[in-house]
Design a protein around this motif. Structure first.
Motif, PDB file in Angstrom:
ATOM      1  N   LEU A 138       0.902  -1.152  -0.058  1.00 47.92           N
ATOM      2  CA  LEU A 138      -0.073   0.114  -0.015  1.00 47.92           C
ATOM      3  C   LEU A 138       0.877   1.346  -0.049  1.00 47.92           C
ATOM      4  CD1 LEU A 138      -2.888  -0.792   2.316  1.00 47.92           C
ATOM      5  CD2 LEU A 138      -3.181   0.078   0.009  1.00 47.92           C
ATOM      6  N   GLN A 139       1.884   1.445   0.849  1.00 45.59           N
ATOM      7  CA  GLN A 139       2.854   2.493   0.886  1.00 45.59           C
ATOM      8  C   GLN A 139       3.708   2.748  -0.478  1.00 45.59           C
ATOM      9  OE1 GLN A 139       3.376   4.576   3.909  1.00 45.59           O
ATOM     10  NE2 GLN A 139       3.778   5.696   1.984  1.00 45.59           N
ATOM     11  N   ASN A 140       3.848   1.709  -1.350  1.00 47.27           N
ATOM     12  CA  ASN A 140       4.515   1.761  -2.390  1.00 47.27           C
ATOM     13  C   ASN A 140       3.512   2.468  -3.411  1.00 47.27           C
ATOM     14  OD1 ASN A 140       6.991   0.600  -1.547  1.00 47.27           O
ATOM     15  ND2 ASN A 140       6.605  -1.275  -2.225  1.00 47.27           N
ATOM     16  N   GLU A 141       2.294   1.914  -3.422  1.00 50.92           N
ATOM     17  CA  GLU A 141       1.243   2.357  -4.329  1.00 50.92           C
ATOM     18  C   GLU A 141       0.807   3.850  -4.053  1.00 50.92           C
ATOM     19  OE1 GLU A 141      -2.143  -0.462  -3.889  1.00 50.92           O
ATOM     20  OE2 GLU A 141      -1.064  -1.822  -4.770  1.00 50.92           O
ATOM     21  N   ILE A 142       0.776   4.220  -2.696  1.00 51.31           N
ATOM     22  CA  ILE A 142       0.944   5.651  -2.423  1.00 51.31           C
ATOM     23  C   ILE A 142       1.812   6.521  -3.015  1.00 51.31           C
ATOM     24  CG2 ILE A 142       0.574   7.197  -0.408  1.00 51.31           C
ATOM     25  CD1 ILE A 142      -0.960   4.937   1.013  1.00 51.31           C
ATOM     26  N   ASP A 143       3.009   6.066  -2.833  1.00 55.28           N
ATOM     27  CA  ASP A 143       4.217   6.770  -3.097  1.00 55.28           C
ATOM     28  C   ASP A 143       4.240   7.060  -4.817  1.00 55.28           C
ATOM     29  OD1 ASP A 143       4.985   7.210  -0.672  1.00 55.28           O
ATOM     30  OD2 ASP A 143       6.568   5.384  -0.723  1.00 55.28           O
ATOM     31  N   SER A 144       3.582   6.060  -5.690  1.00 58.07           N
ATOM     32  CA  SER A 144       3.643   5.976  -6.941  1.00 58.07           C
ATOM     33  C   SER A 144       2.463   6.910  -7.448  1.00 58.07           C
ATOM     34  CB  SER A 144       3.405   4.628  -7.444  1.00 58.07           C
ATOM     35  OG  SER A 144       4.517   3.733  -6.855  1.00 58.07           O
ATOM     36  N   GLY A 166      -1.288   8.579  -8.244  1.00 60.51           N
ATOM     37  CA  GLY A 166      -2.562   7.928  -8.852  1.00 60.51           C
ATOM     38  C   GLY A 166      -3.875   8.819  -8.104  1.00 60.51           C
ATOM     39  N   ASP A 167      -5.087   8.104  -8.699  1.00 60.44           N
ATOM     40  CA  ASP A 167      -6.243   8.944  -8.356  1.00 60.44           C
ATOM     41  C   ASP A 167      -6.712   8.353  -7.235  1.00 60.44           C
ATOM     42  OD1 ASP A 167      -6.211  10.211 -11.017  1.00 60.44           O
ATOM     43  OD2 ASP A 167      -7.174   8.437 -11.846  1.00 60.44           O
ATOM     44  N   ASP A 168      -6.449   7.256  -6.811  1.00 63.18           N
ATOM     45  CA  ASP A 168      -6.890   6.890  -5.499  1.00 63.18           C
ATOM     46  C   ASP A 168      -5.988   6.876  -4.144  1.00 63.18           C
ATOM     47  OD1 ASP A 168      -5.520   4.996  -6.721  1.00 63.18           O
ATOM     48  OD2 ASP A 168      -6.752   3.160  -6.281  1.00 63.18           O
ATOM     49  N   VAL A 169      -5.158   7.747  -4.281  1.00 68.07           N
ATOM     50  CA  VAL A 169      -4.092   8.031  -3.209  1.00 68.07           C
ATOM     51  C   VAL A 169      -4.866   8.027  -1.779  1.00 68.07           C
ATOM     52  CG1 VAL A 169      -2.311   9.429  -2.157  1.00 68.07           C
ATOM     53  CG2 VAL A 169      -2.340   8.707  -4.520  1.00 68.07           C
ATOM     54  N   GLU A 170      -5.770   8.871  -1.801  1.00 67.79           N
ATOM     55  CA  GLU A 170      -6.379   9.163  -0.456  1.00 67.79           C
ATOM     56  C   GLU A 170      -7.151   7.893   0.007  1.00 67.79           C
ATOM     57  OE1 GLU A 170      -6.115  11.950   1.315  1.00 67.79           O
ATOM     58  OE2 GLU A 170      -4.716  12.594  -0.018  1.00 67.79           O
ATOM     59  N   LYS A 201      -6.055   4.891  -0.583  1.00 68.55           N
ATOM     60  CA  LYS A 201      -5.160   4.052  -0.021  1.00 68.55           C
ATOM     61  C   LYS A 201      -4.582   4.502   1.272  1.00 68.55           C
ATOM     62  CE  LYS A 201      -4.067   2.047  -4.655  1.00 68.55           C
ATOM     63  NZ  LYS A 201      -3.162   2.047  -5.833  1.00 68.55           N
ATOM     64  N   LYS A 202      -4.458   5.534   1.540  1.00 70.81           N
ATOM     65  CA  LYS A 202      -3.869   6.128   2.744  1.00 70.81           C
ATOM     66  C   LYS A 202      -4.978   5.735   3.693  1.00 70.81           C
ATOM     67  CE  LYS A 202      -1.455  10.382   1.237  1.00 70.81           C
ATOM     68  NZ  LYS A 202      -1.325  11.772   1.229  1.00 70.81           N
ATOM     69  N   ALA A 203      -6.440   5.759   3.416  1.00 67.34           N
ATOM     70  CA  ALA A 203      -7.424   5.481   4.442  1.00 67.34           C
ATOM     71  C   ALA A 203      -7.226   3.926   4.775  1.00 67.34           C
ATOM     72  CB  ALA A 203      -8.674   5.848   4.226  1.00 67.34           C
ATOM     73  N   GLN A 204      -6.824   3.208   3.702  1.00 71.76           N
ATOM     74  CA  GLN A 204      -6.702   1.903   4.065  1.00 71.76           C
ATOM     75  C   GLN A 204      -5.479   1.382   4.701  1.00 71.76           C
ATOM     76  OE1 GLN A 204      -6.736  -0.447   0.010  1.00 71.76           O
ATOM     77  NE2 GLN A 204      -8.351   1.242  -0.722  1.00 71.76           N
ATOM     78  N   LEU A 205      -4.526   2.140   4.574  1.00 72.16           N
ATOM     79  CA  LEU A 205      -3.338   2.036   5.386  1.00 72.16           C
ATOM     80  C   LEU A 205      -3.410   2.297   6.717  1.00 72.16           C
ATOM     81  CD1 LEU A 205      -0.174   1.505   4.896  1.00 72.16           C
ATOM     82  CD2 LEU A 205       0.269   3.766   4.562  1.00 72.16           C
ATOM     83  N   GLU A 206      -3.753   3.432   6.901  1.00 71.32           N
ATOM     84  CA  GLU A 206      -4.114   3.874   8.459  1.00 71.32           C
ATOM     85  C   GLU A 206      -5.105   2.640   9.194  1.00 71.32           C
ATOM     86  OE1 GLU A 206      -3.921   5.900  11.938  1.00 71.32           O
ATOM     87  OE2 GLU A 206      -2.825   6.185  10.057  1.00 71.32           O
ATOM     88  N   GLU A 207      -6.143   2.336   8.498  1.00 72.05           N
ATOM     89  CA  GLU A 207      -6.874   1.127   8.956  1.00 72.05           C
ATOM     90  C   GLU A 207      -6.057  -0.150   9.379  1.00 72.05           C
ATOM     91  OE1 GLU A 207     -10.367   0.461   6.699  1.00 72.05           O
ATOM     92  OE2 GLU A 207     -11.170   2.502   6.863  1.00 72.05           O
ATOM     93  N   LEU A 208      -5.195  -0.541   8.232  1.00 65.44           N
ATOM     94  CA  LEU A 208      -4.417  -1.505   8.340  1.00 65.44           C
ATOM     95  C   LEU A 208      -3.428  -1.370   9.762  1.00 65.44           C
ATOM     96  CD1 LEU A 208      -3.967  -4.514   6.988  1.00 65.44           C
ATOM     97  CD2 LEU A 208      -2.350  -3.164   5.396  1.00 65.44           C
ATOM     98  N   ARG A 209      -2.825  -0.339   9.849  1.00 65.98           N
ATOM     99  CA  ARG A 209      -1.913  -0.181  10.871  1.00 65.98           C
ATOM    100  C   ARG A 209      -2.656  -0.384  12.151  1.00 65.98           C
ATOM    101  NH1 ARG A 209       1.571   4.517   7.867  1.00 65.98           N
ATOM    102  NH2 ARG A 209       3.192   3.302   7.176  1.00 65.98           N
ATOM    103  N   ILE A 210      -3.675   0.521  12.311  1.00 61.98           N
ATOM    104  CA  ILE A 210      -4.340   0.059  13.558  1.00 61.98           C
ATOM    105  C   ILE A 210      -4.743  -1.138  13.871  1.00 61.98           C
ATOM    106  CG2 ILE A 210      -6.956   0.686  14.595  1.00 61.98           C
ATOM    107  CD1 ILE A 210      -6.640   3.544  13.239  1.00 61.98           C
ATOM    108  N   ALA A 211      -5.305  -1.813  12.672  1.00 61.39           N
ATOM    109  CA  ALA A 211      -5.799  -3.376  12.871  1.00 61.39           C
ATOM    110  C   ALA A 211      -4.622  -4.217  13.338  1.00 61.39           C
ATOM    111  CB  ALA A 211      -6.293  -3.936  11.805  1.00 61.39           C
ATOM    112  N   SER A 212      -3.337  -3.586  12.859  1.00 64.19           N
ATOM    113  CA  SER A 212      -2.300  -4.385  13.373  1.00 64.19           C
ATOM    114  C   SER A 212      -1.753  -4.374  14.777  1.00 64.19           C
ATOM    115  CB  SER A 212      -0.871  -3.939  12.235  1.00 64.19           C
ATOM    116  OG  SER A 212       0.183  -4.565  12.820  1.00 64.19           O
TER     117      SER A 212
END
Length: 216
Positions: free
Chosen positions: A53-59, A61-65, A67-78
């Motif tokens: 996800l982080q690599n996709e965000i760094d690259s 694109g239109d859906d960056v925001e 993916k950022k939300a997904q990344l935050e959710e994944l980190r919290i879940a972790s």
């Protein structure tokens, strides 16, 4: 089943690896090693997803925001998963100080400082993890704005360290920051100078020490 799990581990297929270690754990009469291996595999799977996800965000694109939300959710879940697993291990073996330390550390990461304190206090009674436990305790007290308790704990731990290794540097650095919060600039600077004398390049210590001389 353990051999299959081990093969998946070598293949870095963390999803199947975790599933088979979980399966092996059931008939194993609660073999904690197998349980830990399943948890480690799930950790690696989450870390893999976070990296993708982080690599996709760094690259871009239109859906960056999104993916950022997904990344935050994944980190919290972790973090939540780490806490749940650590609590389960402590329940099965409440006298193990390492398990207490692990749980306290995960609770600290989640910002649950008050809940972390009793586990870290128990962990510090073990000489092998005493210093690390006291460092985490000091950081908990600091986050709860109990600066005097933080200073007392870190000062005590620092007194038990003699070599200027990374642990002692971290201890002194945290002490310096807390003294600074308490507006005790003299003691704060003493901590930073002690690090400066041993490691010029440690964090921003050189800048702090040299600026203090420039102000005179």
């Amino acid at each position: 089943v353990k051999k299959i799990a081990d093969l998946y581990e070598h293949l870095e297929d963390w999803n199947n690896c975790a599933s088979y270690y979980d399966y092996a754990f059931s008939p194993s009469e609660a073999d904690g090693t197998l349980q830990r291996k399943a948890e480690d595999a799930r950790d690696k799977l989450r870390a893999e997803k976070i990296t993708v996800l982080q690599n996709e965000i760094d690259s871009g694109g239109d859906d960056v925001e999104d993916k950022k939300a997904q990344l935050e959710e994944l980190r919290i879940a972790s973090v939540d998963q780490h806490i749940a697993e650590a609590k389960e291990r402590v329940e099965h073996n409440p006298t193990d100080p390492q398990l207490r330390f692990d749980l306290g550390t995960h609770l600290f990461t989640a910002g649950e400082y008050r809940e972390a304190i009793p586990h870290l206090q128990k962990a510090k009674n073990n000489p092998h993890i005493r210093i690390r436990s006291m460092l985490m305790l000091g950081r908990c007290y600091d986050q709860m704005k109990m600066c005097d308790l933080a200073v007392g704990t870190l000062t005590e731990a620092n007194g038990e360290l003699f070599a200027m290794d990374n642990t002692k540097k971290e201890m002194l650095y945290n002490l310096g920051l807390i003294h600074e919060k308490m507006e005790d600039m003299e003691r704060s600077l003493e901590c930073f100078k002690e690090i400066y004398n041993a490691d010029y390049g440690y964090r921003d210590v050189a800048k702090r020490v040299e600026e203090s001389y420039a102000q005179k």
